[in-house]
Write an enzyme that holds these catalytic residues in place. Structure first.
Site, PDB file in Angstrom:
ATOM      1  N   HIS A 231     -30.065  24.034 -25.919  1.00 39.97           N
ATOM      2  CA  HIS A 231     -30.170  23.003 -26.967  1.00 39.97           C
ATOM      3  C   HIS A 231     -31.643  22.887 -27.346  1.00 39.97           C
ATOM      4  CE1 HIS A 231     -28.321  19.290 -28.902  1.00 39.97           C
ATOM      5  NE2 HIS A 231     -29.616  19.217 -29.217  1.00 39.97           N
TER       6      HIS A 231
ATOM      7  N   GLU B 222     -24.486  10.455 -28.683  1.00 38.37           N
ATOM      8  CA  GLU B 222     -25.925  10.196 -28.595  1.00 38.37           C
ATOM      9  C   GLU B 222     -26.200   8.838 -29.233  1.00 38.37           C
ATOM     10  OE1 GLU B 222     -30.188  12.332 -29.747  1.00 38.37           O
ATOM     11  OE2 GLU B 222     -28.376  12.929 -30.815  1.00 38.37           O
TER      12      GLU B 222
ATOM     13  N   HIS C 251     -34.041  23.032 -30.847  1.00 40.09           N
ATOM     14  CA  HIS C 251     -34.108  23.078 -32.311  1.00 40.09           C
ATOM     15  C   HIS C 251     -35.337  23.865 -32.758  1.00 40.09           C
ATOM     16  CE1 HIS C 251     -30.985  20.014 -33.400  1.00 40.09           C
ATOM     17  NE2 HIS C 251     -31.189  19.676 -32.132  1.00 40.09           N
TER      18      HIS C 251
END
Length: 334
Positions: free
Chosen positions: A12, A200, A14
């Site tokens: 994960h 989240e 970005h």
């Protein structure tokens, strides 16, 4: 601590949340973008978290300067290439780099399909030059609505042979997953994996929706699962992965402290949770920090940290033979 004889993965991560401050300065100058500061030291507070932000949306605003300087496709290619080098420098053996082509294209009205092609080119060149393994995950940024996401998805699918999965990220509260059911049908029909940011900003119901309606086999963050015992059981029984991002969750105020982060309880429950960075340049951290500082502060034992590292390999969007090759390579390090 990191177990050096096991592969180190970051699933994960970005790409568009990991643009070097120096690169932002150089590209800003090249494209005449008026930045809030013009030295590394003075620009850093605008592009990196200095103290915890009050919300996810406030955190995400720190990413905006990085994409504001992407003035042409070569800039996108450069950022993708540098991301692979950054992964190498962080001792990562295998990275899944995710990116939102619409977000990267937006400021300078770049062709979205061109952005995808440039990122693919940059990552492939980085893998060739730096010798680590990396795959790409295309993001639909739900913040921009369903039509923009379809445009984004079309661009991602145009390069589907170079992309392993599609993600849904952005404003989880304002753009719930049920608006994207048809988008993810196209993803699954194209034979790509599904991972979704959920649990989240929103609650457990967002995670249920991602799994049942969108076909997610991995969930990004997923911290709110701790409030739903049935969901906890389901995640463990069905081997749904949780991509945990400890420092990120603290900085977005998703958790109050690392000590209250649910990662330890996920692992105790038999859930396949792994340790990841999220947006390392924005957070001012790298993966070794997450293993060596954040995970112990979150209460993980060394054995749990090792298990999380193993989970990262199991959850990777790789074939069994690719995973075995990574294991064999890491074993040589002892």
């Amino acid at each position: 601590m990191i177990t050096s004889s096991l592969p180190l993965t970051d699933l994960h991560r970005h790409l568009d949340g990991n643009i070097r401050t120096q690169t932002i300065l150089e590209l800003g100058q090249k494209f005449g973008v008026k930045l809030p500061a013009n030295t590394l030291q003075t620009l850093t507070p605008y592009v990196q978290i200095v103290e915890a932000e009050p919300s996810l949306v406030a955190f995400l605003s720190k990413l905006d300067w990085g994409v504001a300087v992407l003035g042409d496709l070569d800039a996108c290619r450069r950022v993708a290439y540098e991301n692979v080098e950054d992964a190498l420098n962080a001792r990562i053996d295998y990275a899944e780099l995710r990116f939102s082509p619409y977000y990267m294209a937006m400021k300078h009205s770049l062709p979205v399909t061109g952005v995808v092609e440039a990122v693919v080119d940059g990552v492939r060149a980085g893998v060739r030059d730096f010798g680590i393994q990396a795959n790409l995950i295309g993001i639909m940024s739900r913040t921009f609505g369903t039509d923009a996401c379809q445009q984004e998805l079309d661009a991602i699918l145009s390069q589907k042979n170079h992309i392993v999965a599609v993600d849904l990220a952005g404003d989880e509260l304002g753009q719930p997953g049920d608006r994207f059911i048809q988008h993810f049908k196209q993803v699954r029909d194209a034979g790509l994996h599904v991972t979704v940011h959920a649990g989240e900003a929103a609650g457990p119901e967002s995670m249920w929706q991602a799994i049942r309606d969108l076909g997610a086999t991995r969930i990004g963050h997923g911290v709110k699962a701790i409030h739903d015992p049935k969901l906890m059981d389901y995640l463990a029984q069905h081997r749904i992965g949780i991509e945990s991002c400890l420092t990120s969750n603290l900085q977005t105020s998703t958790v109050d402290s690392l000590a209250t982060h649910p990662l330890k309880r996920f692992l105790e429950h038999g859930i396949l949770a792994c340790i990841n960075t999220d947006d390392p340049a924005v957070e001012g951290i790298e993966l070794p920090y997450e293993y060596e500082v954040a995970a112990p502060q979150a209460g993980l034992s060394q054995e749990q940290i090792r298990q999380a590292q193993l989970n990262g390999l199991e959850l990777a969007f790789l074939s069994d033979s690719e995973k075995k090759a990574l294991l064999a390579k890491a074993a040589l390090r002892g």
